[in-house]
Each structure stands twice: as structure tokens, then as C-alpha cells.
Design an enzyme around this catalytic site. Structure first.
Site, PDB file in Angstrom:
ATOM      1  N   ASP A   1      10.118  -5.314  -2.300  1.00  0.00           N
ATOM      2  CA  ASP A   1       9.271  -5.836  -1.231  1.00  0.00           C
ATOM      3  C   ASP A   1       7.823  -5.518  -1.568  1.00  0.00           C
ATOM      4  O   ASP A   1       7.543  -4.731  -2.472  1.00  0.00           O
ATOM      5  CB  ASP A   1       9.680  -5.309   0.148  1.00  0.00           C
ATOM      6  CG  ASP A   1       9.463  -3.815   0.328  1.00  0.00           C
ATOM      7  OD1 ASP A   1       9.393  -3.090  -0.673  1.00  0.00           O
ATOM      8  OD2 ASP A   1       9.382  -3.372   1.484  1.00  0.00           O
TER       9      ASP A   1
ATOM     10  N   TYR B   1       3.872  -4.218  -1.750  1.00  0.00           N
ATOM     11  CA  TYR B   1       3.193  -2.945  -1.501  1.00  0.00           C
ATOM     12  C   TYR B   1       2.773  -2.885  -0.030  1.00  0.00           C
ATOM     13  O   TYR B   1       2.345  -3.886   0.545  1.00  0.00           O
ATOM     14  CB  TYR B   1       1.948  -2.822  -2.380  1.00  0.00           C
ATOM     15  CG  TYR B   1       2.235  -2.758  -3.865  1.00  0.00           C
ATOM     16  CD1 TYR B   1       3.012  -1.740  -4.407  1.00  0.00           C
ATOM     17  CD2 TYR B   1       1.697  -3.706  -4.734  1.00  0.00           C
ATOM     18  CE1 TYR B   1       3.259  -1.671  -5.769  1.00  0.00           C
ATOM     19  CE2 TYR B   1       1.932  -3.640  -6.108  1.00  0.00           C
ATOM     20  CZ  TYR B   1       2.719  -2.627  -6.612  1.00  0.00           C
ATOM     21  OH  TYR B   1       2.958  -2.565  -7.969  1.00  0.00           O
TER      22      TYR B   1
ATOM     23  N   PHE C   1       4.856  -6.485  -8.112  1.00  0.00           N
ATOM     24  CA  PHE C   1       4.212  -5.440  -8.909  1.00  0.00           C
ATOM     25  C   PHE C   1       2.700  -5.607  -9.059  1.00  0.00           C
ATOM     26  O   PHE C   1       2.016  -4.686  -9.505  1.00  0.00           O
ATOM     27  CB  PHE C   1       4.853  -5.320 -10.304  1.00  0.00           C
ATOM     28  CG  PHE C   1       6.285  -4.873 -10.285  1.00  0.00           C
ATOM     29  CD1 PHE C   1       6.606  -3.562  -9.995  1.00  0.00           C
ATOM     30  CD2 PHE C   1       7.314  -5.765 -10.526  1.00  0.00           C
ATOM     31  CE1 PHE C   1       7.934  -3.137  -9.949  1.00  0.00           C
ATOM     32  CE2 PHE C   1       8.646  -5.362 -10.489  1.00  0.00           C
ATOM     33  CZ  PHE C   1       8.952  -4.044 -10.206  1.00  0.00           C
TER      34      PHE C   1
ATOM     35  N   HIS D   1      14.216   1.212 -12.707  1.00  0.00           N
ATOM     36  CA  HIS D   1      12.957   0.777 -12.098  1.00  0.00           C
ATOM     37  C   HIS D   1      11.788   1.524 -12.750  1.00  0.00           C
ATOM     38  O   HIS D   1      11.930   2.680 -13.158  1.00  0.00           O
ATOM     39  CB  HIS D   1      12.999   1.078 -10.595  1.00  0.00           C
ATOM     40  CG  HIS D   1      11.930   0.402  -9.817  1.00  0.00           C
ATOM     41  ND1 HIS D   1      10.659   0.920  -9.701  1.00  0.00           N
ATOM     42  CD2 HIS D   1      11.939  -0.767  -9.110  1.00  0.00           C
ATOM     43  CE1 HIS D   1       9.933   0.112  -8.950  1.00  0.00           C
ATOM     44  NE2 HIS D   1      10.671  -0.922  -8.586  1.00  0.00           N
TER      45      HIS D   1
END
Length: 255
Positions: free
Chosen positions: A81, A83, A94, A208
Site C-alpha cells: 500500500d 507510503y 516504492f 521484501h
């Protein structure tokens, strides 16, 4: 007359998807979703949160679908989701706006890019951590949930966005050409079932890039070599006539 452009919004202004442009190739899928009961419920939820005074990010939830048309997709990078800090999210997984401090996960992405391909970090402050050039060069930077409330990570998970983004993944995966899917972390890897195994796609899995997992087994993000593997795959596809050689440029802009 003052010709200075208005400053770009940093938060969602309304819940009307008509104000969230997408590339024409995505429009039928997006229209179909928002005409559905699930899509209408999501709109009602977003409007209710805005009416309650909540601050929602990003200002353009569908920006990834505006910058990367389906016919241009060569690489898919899945996030979770947006920031949740003010001024960070810009509608691409990202990515942060130019001049915004790099989040730790994005720092690790640039670190692995440099380790793997020798690509130096991006210029600062522009483009900084903005991955807009990636999106414009065939990299679909897709979060699976497309809005979030300030300071509350995963606050909109399960409200309906996943139905739309699953459909986006399916459309790409069932498309006419092989694509690279980069699935970082268990959440992204849970979408592997949407990617047919017989379509020639390259599916790359690793932890991740968060500092909590980037160096841990089973497949540390740092050292995974995904960018080099993607480049080699795209070159192979170009040689076979399946993709233009310049597709999916993963270098930071300005380099």
C-alpha cells in the site's frame, strides 16, 4: 497574468475516479470495476473518510495505470500500500516525489541496483526517489491497495482495491508477450497464483527490500540479482522479436 503552475496536490481531494486518468488500454477494466458493487462501495468508503476529515494518500491513486499503458508493460513490481507519510506517496509503488527523503526500502532498491548492475544512485534532489521514468519506460509500479490514511499503514486494506489490482495483474499476465514479475515479500508473492505458468513470464521472488527482511533468508533482497535477470530476459525477448530493446529501463533518471 500569472503563469506559474499550481502546486501539485499531495493528498486525495475527492473520491471521483473520473478525476483519476488512466491510459486508454486500462479504461474498460477500471470503468467496469467502479461500476460494480465492490467499486461503488470503495468509492463510498473513500468519500466517507474524506468527509470525516481523514487525510488520504496519494492524490492520484491510479497514476501507475496512467503512466504505464498495458501494451507498454515489460516489468511488474508489486508493492503493498502507499507510503503513509505526508508528501511521500506519488501513486507508484516504492516511489516518492523528487526531493523527498528516501524511505529505507527504496534505499535498498537503489543499493541492489548498484550492486547488481553498477547503476549509481539517482541524482538529488531531482529525480531523487521518483521512479516516474521507470513507469514511463514499461515498469508497472503497482501497489495492491491504492490508498492509505496518514500515519496508518494498511488502513485501506480489504476495502476493495485488491479486486481492481488483481484484475490488472491478470490482464498483464494474460497479455500477448512475456513479462518480468518481481514479487518481493510474502504479500506480493501471494499474487503468484494470478500469473499463468505457461505464458513464458519470468517470475522473480525475494524477501521484501525493507531493512527488516532485506538481508534475511530464505532469499535476501540484497544480492537477489533481479535487475540483472530482468535485463537479460528482456534482451532475450528483444532478440526473439518479442520486445523492443529499450523496453523496461530500470536506471534512475538523469543517469
Amino acid at each position: 497574468m500569472n503563469s506559474t503552475p499550481a502546486p501539485r496536490a499531495t493528498q486525495l481531494q475527492n473520491a471521483d475516479p473520473a478525476g483519476w486518468p488512466v491510459a486508454p488500454g486500462w479504461q474498460p477494466l477500471v470503468d467496469g470495476f467502479f461500476a460494480s458493487a465492490r467499486g461503488q462501495a470503495l468509492r463510498a468508503f473513500l468519500q466517507a473518510r474524506l468527509d470525516a476529515g481523514a487525510t488520504l494518500f496519494p492524490p492520484e491513486p491510479l497514476r501507475a495505470l496512467a503512466l504505464t499503458p498495458p501494451e507498454a508493460v515489460r516489468v511488474v513490481i508489486l508493492g503493498q500500500d502507499p507510503y503513509h507519510g505526508r508528501g511521500q506517496a506519488e501513486g507508484l509503488a516504492f516511489s516518492v516525489a523528487p526531493g523527498v527523503a528516501l524511505p529505507p526500502s527504496l534505499r535498498n532498491i537503489f543499493k541492489e541496483l548498484q550492486r547488481d548492475l553498477g547503476t549509481p544512485p539517482p541524482a538529488w534532489p531531482v529525480p531523487g526517489g521518483s521512479l516516474v521514468k521507470w513507469a514511463e519506460n514499461g515498469v508497472l509500479l503497482l501497489n495492491t491497495c491504492l490508498t492509505v490514511e496518514e500515519g496508518q499503514p494498511a488502513s485501506h486494506t480489504g476495502q476493495g482495491w485488491e479486486q481492481l489490482t488483481d484484475a490488472v495483474i491478470r490482464q498483464v499476465a494474460q497479455g500477448p508477450r512475456p513479462v518480468v514479475f518481481m514479487l518481493w515479500g510474502s504479500h506480493a508473492q501471494s499474487k503468484r497464483a494470478l500469473i499463468p505458468a505457461d505464458q513464458g513470464h519470468l517470475v522473480l521472488c525475494a524477501n521484501h527490500p525493507s531493512p527488516l527482511s532485506a538481508l534475511r533468508p530464505p532469499v535476501p533482497f540484497i544480492g537477489c540479482g533481479h535487475f540483472g535477470q530482468a535485463r537479460a530476459f528482456r534482451a532475450q525477448q528483444a532478440a526473439a522479436g518479442a520486445a523492443p530493446p529499450a523496453a523496461a529501463d530500470l536506471r534512475p533518471a538523469g543517469r
